[in-house]
Structure formats: structure tokens, C-alpha cells
Write a protein that holds these residues in place. Structure first.
Motif, PDB file in Angstrom:
ATOM      1  N   GLY A   1       0.817  -1.206   0.000  1.00  0.00           N
ATOM      2  CA  GLY A   1       0.000   0.000   0.000  1.00  0.00           C
ATOM      3  C   GLY A   1       0.852   1.257   0.000  1.00  0.00           C
ATOM      4  N   PRO A   2       0.239   2.413  -0.257  1.00  0.00           N
ATOM      5  CA  PRO A   2       1.001   3.679  -0.282  1.00  0.00           C
ATOM      6  C   PRO A   2       1.767   3.936   1.008  1.00  0.00           C
TER       7      PRO A   2
ATOM      8  N   ASN B   1       7.174   0.707   0.936  1.00  0.00           N
ATOM      9  CA  ASN B   1       7.519   2.116   0.731  1.00  0.00           C
ATOM     10  C   ASN B   1       8.241   2.693   1.938  1.00  0.00           C
ATOM     11  N   SER B   2       7.900   2.226   3.126  1.00  0.00           N
ATOM     12  CA  SER B   2       8.588   2.715   4.334  1.00  0.00           C
ATOM     13  C   SER B   2      10.054   2.315   4.324  1.00  0.00           C
TER      14      SER B   2
ATOM     15  N   GLN C   1       9.516   4.994  -4.277  1.00  0.00           N
ATOM     16  CA  GLN C   1       8.238   4.702  -3.627  1.00  0.00           C
ATOM     17  C   GLN C   1       7.109   4.797  -4.651  1.00  0.00           C
ATOM     18  N   MET C   2       6.271   3.783  -4.683  1.00  0.00           N
ATOM     19  CA  MET C   2       5.202   3.696  -5.679  1.00  0.00           C
ATOM     20  C   MET C   2       3.899   3.276  -5.016  1.00  0.00           C
ATOM     21  N   ASP C   3       2.818   3.547  -5.729  1.00  0.00           N
ATOM     22  CA  ASP C   3       1.539   2.956  -5.355  1.00  0.00           C
ATOM     23  C   ASP C   3       1.446   1.645  -6.128  1.00  0.00           C
ATOM     24  N   TRP C   4       2.016   0.605  -5.552  1.00  0.00           N
ATOM     25  CA  TRP C   4       2.258  -0.632  -6.283  1.00  0.00           C
ATOM     26  C   TRP C   4       0.981  -1.278  -6.794  1.00  0.00           C
TER      27      TRP C   4
ATOM     28  N   ALA D   1      13.313   4.706   4.163  1.00  0.00           N
ATOM     29  CA  ALA D   1      14.310   4.640   5.231  1.00  0.00           C
ATOM     30  C   ALA D   1      15.728   4.516   4.695  1.00  0.00           C
ATOM     31  N   VAL D   2      15.876   3.909   3.513  1.00  0.00           N
ATOM     32  CA  VAL D   2      17.218   3.744   2.938  1.00  0.00           C
ATOM     33  C   VAL D   2      17.523   4.824   1.915  1.00  0.00           C
ATOM     34  N   GLY D   3      16.698   5.870   1.864  1.00  0.00           N
ATOM     35  CA  GLY D   3      16.970   6.999   0.992  1.00  0.00           C
ATOM     36  C   GLY D   3      16.505   6.843  -0.445  1.00  0.00           C
ATOM     37  N   LEU D   4      15.633   5.880  -0.712  1.00  0.00           N
ATOM     38  CA  LEU D   4      15.128   5.673  -2.071  1.00  0.00           C
ATOM     39  C   LEU D   4      13.705   6.218  -2.184  1.00  0.00           C
TER      40      LEU D   4
END
Length: 315
Positions: free
Chosen positions: A149-150, A155-156, A167-170, A160-163
Motif C-alpha cells: 500500500g502507499p 515504501n517505508s 516509492q510507488m503505489d504498487w 528509510a534507505v533513501g530511495l
């Protein structure tokens, strides 16, 4: 005293003439066919009769409730060809089936080769990798629905690792949703394919590998020339299960996306469910089910013939 020829004394040293052995009647080796009659009648009552009746409804405009309906011939099937959602669902069904078959079996084979080695933790790894396959598909789907989920864990972790840009709405993106569903299914059933491949690998005699190694064959050469031909039965089973399961897929797709966003992840199975229980178009949905049955029969039969021929060639 001399005896006439017909008066010669009996020869007690000569064994008596053997009596002809009685004819032995060959015992029946197979039970009579009527032993299976009760099971055949039950199968016909539970499966064959409802299936035949369902095929008849595919040629009607039945809405699932009204006892009065009309026979409309091939109209439902012609409507399928004119329905862009149905054609898209057929494409999604085939794409999912092919993708799952290729990726799942490739991953399963790599995992099987890994856990077939002499590492100490191989038994623990086998249990760990096979565990997702025994989880109920609905539970797995809802788990990954939260993870993808968003605001989910995936995504969290990326944030957290700087990416942050990754992050996507998979499951909400029309471009990503279908591939996310495929990824979830591969994650769940790669361990299942691994177990089948592992059984095939363990049936390969070690002496053959040792002889090939003595002859100078490297690991890749030994796999291609020795292991691969002997894995043909396991490969056939895995490919058959994967392609048929992918074509009939429903649980994970409906729980993850419901066929959405829009119709981006609709398959024939989800479209059949929607048309029948949401729109009340039972005749049309049964026509879709007939198309799905034909696709499964054609694909599985063709695949079996090809794999069986290759298996005979490699053996």
C-alpha cells in the motif's frame, strides 16, 4: 523259461506314464468395471450434469434469478469478441500465466540447486522457502496488500534507505498493479516449484556427476548435459501446474486489487465473478467460463504434448 513278447514281466524301474496336468484357469487380474460404477455415477451427478447444464446456460440470457429466459444462440460469445474488457481480461490471463510459469520455475530451480548443496542449514532453508506455499492464498494476498500500500512497509523501507524516488503505489498504478500481482504469486509458489525440482535433483545418481567431473566437465556443463535431461519429469510437472494455475487464477487477484484499478488487472476469473454476481449477467459470465475452460484445455494439452515429446527426446 522264455516268455512271449506279450507276456514280458513289467519293468518296475520305468516310471509310470505321467497323467496330463489339469488346465489351470487364468485368474482375473483386473476387477470388474462395475466396481467403479458408484463413483462414476456420483461424479456424473456432481460434476458432469451441472457442467453440461451450465454450458446450456451460456447460450441463454439467464440473469441467475428469473426462471424465464430465452435461448439466444451464440450471441454471448459474439459479445465477448466485441467487449474490450473481456478481450483485455483474456490478454491479462495469458500474460499472468506465461509470466508466472517462466519466473516461478526459474526461481524455483535456482532455489532447488541452492538447497541441494551440502550447506549445513539446507534443511532449515527448505522449510523457510517452502513455508509461503502452505499459507492460504487469501491470507497472503491481504498481507501483501498492506505491505504494498502507499503507506505500507515496502515504501517505508525504501524511504528509510533513501530511495524516496522509488516509492510507488504498487497496487494502485495501472502500469504496476499487474506486475505486483505476478510478484506476489511468484513469492508464494516458488517454494512449491523448488520442492518438485529438489525431488528431481535428489534422484540424479551422484556417480554420474562424479564421472562427468572426472571427464573434465565443469558445473554448467554437468548441469546442462547431466542434470537437465534427468529433470525432465519434474520440469513437466512444474510447467503444467504453473500454466494451469495461472490461467485459473482468482483468489490473489481479487483480494489484492479486485481487478482494478479500472480493469488493469482483470482476468477471466475475476470478470466472470463480476458479471455473474455484480451485474447479474449469468448467461454472459457462463460463456466467459466456457471460453476459460477451452483455453485451459487447449493450452494444457498442447503444453503436455510438447513437453512429453521433449522428455522422450532427452531420455
Amino acid at each position: 523259461m522264455t516268455l512271449a513278447p506279450h507276456e514280458q514281466l513289467p519293468d518296475h524301474d520305468r516310471p509310470p506314464d505321467a497323467e496330463p496336468a489339469p488346465k489351470v484357469r487364468r485368474a482375473r487380474t483386473t476387477p470388474p468395471w462395475w466396481f467403479a460404477l458408484p463413483a462414476l455415477l456420483l461424479f456424473a451427478f456432481v460434476v458432469l450434469v451441472p457442467s453440461a447444464r451450465g454450458v446450456y446456460y451460456a447460450f441463454t440470457d439467464w440473469d441467475g434469478l428469473d426462471p424465464d429466459f430465452s435461448f439466444i444462440g451464440l450471441d454471448n460469445f459474439s459479445d465477448i469478441l466485441d467487449d474490450p474488457d473481456a478481450m483485455q481480461a483474456i490478454w491479462h490471463t495469458l500474460l499472468i500465466a506465461v509470466s508466472i510459469t517462466v519466473v516461478q520455475n526459474a526461481v524455483g530451480l535456482l532455489l532447488a540447486l541452492g538447497v541441494n548443496s551440502a550447506i549445513k542449514s539446507r534443511n532449515l532453508l527448505r522449510v523457510f522457502l517452502f513455508a509461503p506455499a502452505v499459507i492460504t492464498p487469501i491470507v497472503t494476498a491481504y498481507l501483501w496488500r498492506n505491505l504494498l500500500g502507499p503507506d505500507g512497509a515496502v515504501n517505508s523501507v525504501l524511504g528509510a534507505v533513501g530511495l524516496d524516488g522509488s516509492q510507488m503505489d504498487w497496487l494502485g498504478s495501472p502500469q504496476l498493479a499487474l506486475w505486483s500481482v505476478i510478484g506476489v504469486i511468484v513469492w508464494q509458489y516458488a517454494g512449491y516449484s523448488m520442492v518438485i525440482f529438489l525431488a528431481g535433483l535428489q534422484s540424479v545418481p551422484k556417480e554420474i556427476h562424479e564421472a562427468a567431473a572426472i571427464d573434465g566437465a565443469g558445473p554448467m556443463r554437468r548441469f546442462w548435459s547431466v542434470t537437465r535431461p534427468l529433470l525432465a519429469p519434474a520440469l513437466t510437472i512444474n510447467l503444467m501446474l504453473s500454466i494451469i494455475g495461472g490461467i485459473k487464477l482468482f483468489d490473489q487477484v481479487y483480494a489484492l486489487t479486485g481487478g482494478g484499478p479500472g480493469h488493469a488487472t482483470d482476468t477471466l476469473s475475476t470478470l466472470i465473478y463480476k458479471d455473474a454476481f455484480t451485474l447479474g449477467e449469468f448467461g454472459y459470465s457462463i460463456a466467459l467460463a466456457v471460453v476459460l475452460t477451452i483455453i485451459v484445455a487447449v493450452v494444457s494439452t498442447g503444453q503436455y504434448l510438447v513437453l512429453a515429446r521433449n522428455e522422450r527426446t532427452m531420455s
